[in-house]
Design an enzyme around this catalytic site. Structure first.
Site, PDB file in Angstrom:
ATOM      1  N   GLU A 201       1.317  -1.283  -0.142  1.00  0.00           N
ATOM      2  CA  GLU A 201       0.257   0.249   0.248  1.00  0.00           C
ATOM      3  C   GLU A 201       1.223   1.543  -0.209  1.00  0.00           C
ATOM      4  O   GLU A 201       0.422   1.725   1.047  1.00  0.00           O
ATOM      5  CB  GLU A 201      -0.779  -0.056   1.461  1.00  0.00           C
ATOM      6  CG  GLU A 201      -1.668  -0.994   1.538  1.00  0.00           C
ATOM      7  CD  GLU A 201      -2.758  -1.110   0.461  1.00  0.00           C
ATOM      8  OE1 GLU A 201      -3.102  -0.428  -0.290  1.00  0.00           O
ATOM      9  OE2 GLU A 201      -3.612  -2.006   0.039  1.00  0.00           O
TER      10      GLU A 201
ATOM     11  N   CYS B 172      -2.644   9.286   2.627  1.00  0.00           N
ATOM     12  CA  CYS B 172      -1.865   8.284   0.736  1.00  0.00           C
ATOM     13  C   CYS B 172      -3.503   9.508   0.050  1.00  0.00           C
ATOM     14  O   CYS B 172      -3.347   9.566  -0.763  1.00  0.00           O
ATOM     15  CB  CYS B 172      -2.332   7.308   1.065  1.00  0.00           C
ATOM     16  SG  CYS B 172      -3.106   6.293   1.957  1.00  0.00           S
TER      17      CYS B 172
HETATM   18  P1  NAP Z   1       7.690   5.675   4.562  1.00  0.00           P
HETATM   19  O1  NAP Z   1       9.344   6.552   4.915  1.00  0.00           O
HETATM   20  O2  NAP Z   1       7.922   4.747   3.478  1.00  0.00           O
HETATM   21  O3  NAP Z   1       7.952   4.655   6.000  1.00  0.00           O
HETATM   22  C1  NAP Z   1       7.216   3.408   5.768  1.00  0.00           C
HETATM   23  C2  NAP Z   1       7.622   2.367   6.972  1.00  0.00           C
HETATM   24  O4  NAP Z   1       8.748   2.339   6.241  1.00  0.00           O
HETATM   25  C3  NAP Z   1       8.408   2.944   8.438  1.00  0.00           C
HETATM   26  O5  NAP Z   1       7.445   1.865   8.869  1.00  0.00           O
HETATM   27  C4  NAP Z   1       9.587   2.981   7.954  1.00  0.00           C
HETATM   28  O6  NAP Z   1      10.649   2.622   9.432  1.00  0.00           O
HETATM   29  C5  NAP Z   1       9.818   1.761   6.874  1.00  0.00           C
HETATM   30  N1  NAP Z   1      10.861   1.693   6.684  1.00  0.00           N
HETATM   31  C6  NAP Z   1      11.958   2.884   6.173  1.00  0.00           C
HETATM   32  N2  NAP Z   1      12.652   2.524   5.213  1.00  0.00           N
HETATM   33  C7  NAP Z   1      12.583   1.543   5.365  1.00  0.00           C
HETATM   34  C8  NAP Z   1      13.187   0.216   4.367  1.00  0.00           C
HETATM   35  N3  NAP Z   1      14.818   0.817   3.959  1.00  0.00           N
HETATM   36  N4  NAP Z   1      13.076  -0.705   4.822  1.00  0.00           N
HETATM   37  C9  NAP Z   1      12.297  -1.526   5.454  1.00  0.00           C
HETATM   38  N5  NAP Z   1      12.140  -0.408   6.164  1.00  0.00           N
HETATM   39  C10 NAP Z   1      11.415   0.432   5.695  1.00  0.00           C
HETATM   40  O7  NAP Z   1       6.686   6.533   4.763  1.00  0.00           O
HETATM   41  P2  NAP Z   1       6.326   7.464   5.487  1.00  0.00           P
HETATM   42  O8  NAP Z   1       6.744   9.124   5.189  1.00  0.00           O
HETATM   43  O9  NAP Z   1       6.263   6.888   7.226  1.00  0.00           O
HETATM   44  O10 NAP Z   1       4.652   7.547   5.132  1.00  0.00           O
HETATM   45  C11 NAP Z   1       4.203   7.987   4.614  1.00  0.00           C
HETATM   46  C12 NAP Z   1       3.599   7.327   2.666  1.00  0.00           C
HETATM   47  O11 NAP Z   1       2.615   6.456   3.066  1.00  0.00           O
HETATM   48  C13 NAP Z   1       3.384   8.063   2.009  1.00  0.00           C
HETATM   49  O12 NAP Z   1       3.908   8.249   0.536  1.00  0.00           O
HETATM   50  C14 NAP Z   1       2.002   7.480   1.955  1.00  0.00           C
HETATM   51  O13 NAP Z   1       0.830   7.523   0.494  1.00  0.00           O
HETATM   52  C15 NAP Z   1       1.890   5.978   2.830  1.00  0.00           C
HETATM   53  N6  NAP Z   1       0.511   5.838   2.868  1.00  0.00           N
HETATM   54  C16 NAP Z   1       0.133   5.322   1.744  1.00  0.00           C
HETATM   55  C17 NAP Z   1      -1.555   4.023   1.895  1.00  0.00           C
HETATM   56  C18 NAP Z   1      -1.128   3.517   1.742  1.00  0.00           C
HETATM   57  O14 NAP Z   1      -2.595   2.852   2.137  1.00  0.00           O
HETATM   58  N7  NAP Z   1      -1.893   3.087   0.489  1.00  0.00           N
HETATM   59  C19 NAP Z   1      -1.186   4.469   3.409  1.00  0.00           C
HETATM   60  C20 NAP Z   1      -0.633   5.505   4.342  1.00  0.00           C
HETATM   61  C21 NAP Z   1       0.479   5.669   4.266  1.00  0.00           C
HETATM   62  P3  NAP Z   1      10.792   3.936  10.347  1.00  0.00           P
HETATM   63  O15 NAP Z   1       9.969   4.734  10.971  1.00  0.00           O
HETATM   64  O16 NAP Z   1      11.726   3.464  11.149  1.00  0.00           O
HETATM   65  O17 NAP Z   1      12.098   5.065   9.043  1.00  0.00           O
END
Ligand code: NAP
Length: 481
Positions: free
Chosen positions: A255, A289
């Site tokens: 997602e 998102c």
């Molecule tokens: P993110 O930077 O991708 O982080 C999401 C999760 O991934 C966090 O738990 C983060 O942990 C972890 N993570 C980061 N780098 C990683 C890696 N190299 N390997 C494994 N895990 C890793 O996203 P965000 O800034 O938290 O959230 C915003 C994004 O999420 C936006 O793009 C939004 O659109 C998307 N989103 C999508 C949905 C949907 O249902 N489609 C819903 C909500 C949000 P850490 O915090 O420890 O870095």
């Protein structure tokens, strides 16, 4: 207890095998509205992360053997507990994420609903049974739990993104290792406690918190005891993870990011469109998102739409979410707030003129809503997921032009359409390249509906009838006649 602190009994340690475990290192959880520390939580080592995988693996057989009725009733109890304690959940969300109180209550309620929906789905998974066309055998289709599920969730919906994965996984008979975002771990730990109180056996749900999500996730995904990955977060990280899961051909539900267009077509009711836009844009301060990211408004109504939207935004009270009178809280961190500021500056350099509406507090990760008129399609604000209270408005002269621009993106999570009537809305919706379309309304998310995106917004669906199948695998039995 000060209103800015968390209750003393809030879990802060790692949750592994049904036990709260300490770790050598710790992480600070910051309240973005005050920039003060809320708690020190465990910073898991790789060894502890793999210990969590082991606990989930050990619990798998017995959990998979429970009747679907038992699993259903445990999930229903989780729904009841969460509903009874909804304000406790909302309070944690507000304190660690920064969002406004109404948004937090809305999220907590939505999150609890996943327990109720999947308690109902647990007992309704249908198999198949039919004679082969050649007449030589019976074709029986059954489903089995995938096994240990690794779940990674983002900070913007710390409760709902966790329950949207845990509920279907548990209903399906899977066990879980959940890794919440480093900014918002407290809500996930609280949910683990709710599940334990609801009767989830030890080891079925494990939560690890870490400052090293990359290396920890690599270790977990390389472990042969892990059977599936369920990720919610950015498209960038999703792609990194897909490259890793490809090595083990691991099923992966993704997602990912969005860049939602909001279309106001000729003949649409402008006041209704503004009311919908306030929800689609301002829910969670735009950090969703599904947040409307770009507005394509017909030239005949653009002036009225812009003026009404600004009036509605001016009515918002900005301040800490813990004060229930505020409508717009803080962004999750100063870093996230600064990313929005940078995008606004880039837009200004391109010639756009962002207008700040209202006053944001000086201390804390706050930002006022910004309206940007006469935005050019293809410019910074239409290409990037802004993730904040920014309203870029592009004037269009026809529905065809709006649809073309709306689809001109690698993302395809959700679109919003305000049309003169529902018939026109449905017709235009079928031309949208997005997994979800909201027609004459500003909110689509519903635990009973399939949530997910097309294109680079993701793979698979969460919620609805599809959600449980992300945690089940099909088995076909060929039975000799
Ligand atoms: P993110 O930077 O991708 O982080 C999401 C999760 O991934 C966090 O738990 C983060 O942990 C972890 N993570 C980061 N780098 C990683 C890696 N190299 N390997 C494994 N895990 C890793 O996203 P965000 O800034 O938290 O959230 C915003 C994004 O999420 C936006 O793009 C939004 O659109 C998307 N989103 C999508 C949905 C949907 O249902 N489609 C819903 C909500 C949000 P850490 O915090 O420890 O870095």
């Amino acid at each position: 207890m000060s209103i800015e602190t968390i209750p003393a009994q809030t879990p802060t340690r790692l949750f592994i095998g049904g036990t709260w475990l300490d770790s050598a290192a710790h992480l600070d959880v910051i309240n973005p509205a005050t920039l003060t520390s809320l708690a020190h939580i465990g910073d898991a080592t790789e060894e502890q992360a793999l210990h969590a995988v082991g606990a989930a693996h050990d619990a798998l057989g017995a959990w998979g053997d429970t009747s679907t009725r038992q699993r259903s009733e445990i999930l229903r109890r989780a729904f009841n507990i969460m509903t009874d304690e909804i304000e406790d959940c909302a309070r944690l969300i507000v304190l660690e994420n920064g969002k406004a109180w109404p948004d937090a209550i809305g999220e907590a309620t939505y999150a609890a609903e996943f327990f109720r929906w999947f308690s109902e789905e647990a007992v309704r998974v249908e198999g198949g049974f039919r004679p082969a066309p050649a007449g030589d055998k019976m074709i029986i289709t059954t489903y089995q739990p995938m096994g240990v599920a690794y779940m990674i969730t983002p900070w913007n919906f710390p409760a709902a993104m966790a329950t949207r994965k845990l509920a279907p996984a548990l209903a399906a008979g899977c066990t879980a290792v959940l890794k919440p975002a480093a900014e918002t771990p407290l809500t996930a730990l609280w949910i683990a406690d709710v599940l334990q109180r609801a009767g989830v056996p030890d080891g079925v749900v494990n939560v690890i918190t870490t400052s090293a999500s990359g290396p920890i996730s690599t270790a977990i995904l390389s472990d042969p005891r892990v059977a599936t990955l369920s990720f919610t977060g950015s498209t960038y990280v999703g792609k990194l993870l897909l490259a890793q899961t490809a090595q083990r051909v691991l099923p992966s539900s993704m997602e990912l990011g969005g860049n939602a267009p909001f279309l106001v077509l000729e003949g649409a009711n402008v006041e209704q469109a503004v009311a919908g836009a306030m929800v689609a844009k301002m829910r969670n301060g735009g950090a969703a998102c599904t947040a409307a990211n770009r507005f394509y408004v017909h030239e005949s109504v653009v002036a009225q739409f812009t003026a009404s939207f600004e009036t509605a935004l001016r009515g918002l009270k900005i301040g800490p979410g813990i004060d229930r009178a505020n409508h717009l809280g803080a962004m999750v961190s100063e870093t996230e707030r600064d990313k929005i500021v940078d995008l606004l500056q880039a837009a200004a350099q391109e010639g756009a003129q962002p207008r700040a509406i209202g006053e944001a507090p000086e201390i804390g990760a706050f930002i006022s809503p910004h309206v940007v008129s006469d935005v050019v399609h293809g410019s910074t604000l239409t290409r990037n997921e802004v993730f904040g209270p920014v309203v870029p408005i592009v004037t269009v002269s026809s529905t065809d032009e709006a649809v073309l621009m709306a689809n001109d993106t690698d993302y395809g999570l959700i679109s919003y359409i305000y049309a003169a009537d529902k018939g026109v809305g449905i017709e235009v919706a079928q031309r949208m390249e997005s997994g979800m379309v909201a027609i004459n309304r500003g909110l689509a998310s519903d635990p009973a509906a399939p949530f997910g995106g097309m294109k680079e917004s993701g793979l698979g669906r969460e919620g609805g009838f599809a959600g449980i199948h992300e945690f089940l695998q099909t088995q076909y039995l060929a039975v000799e006649l």
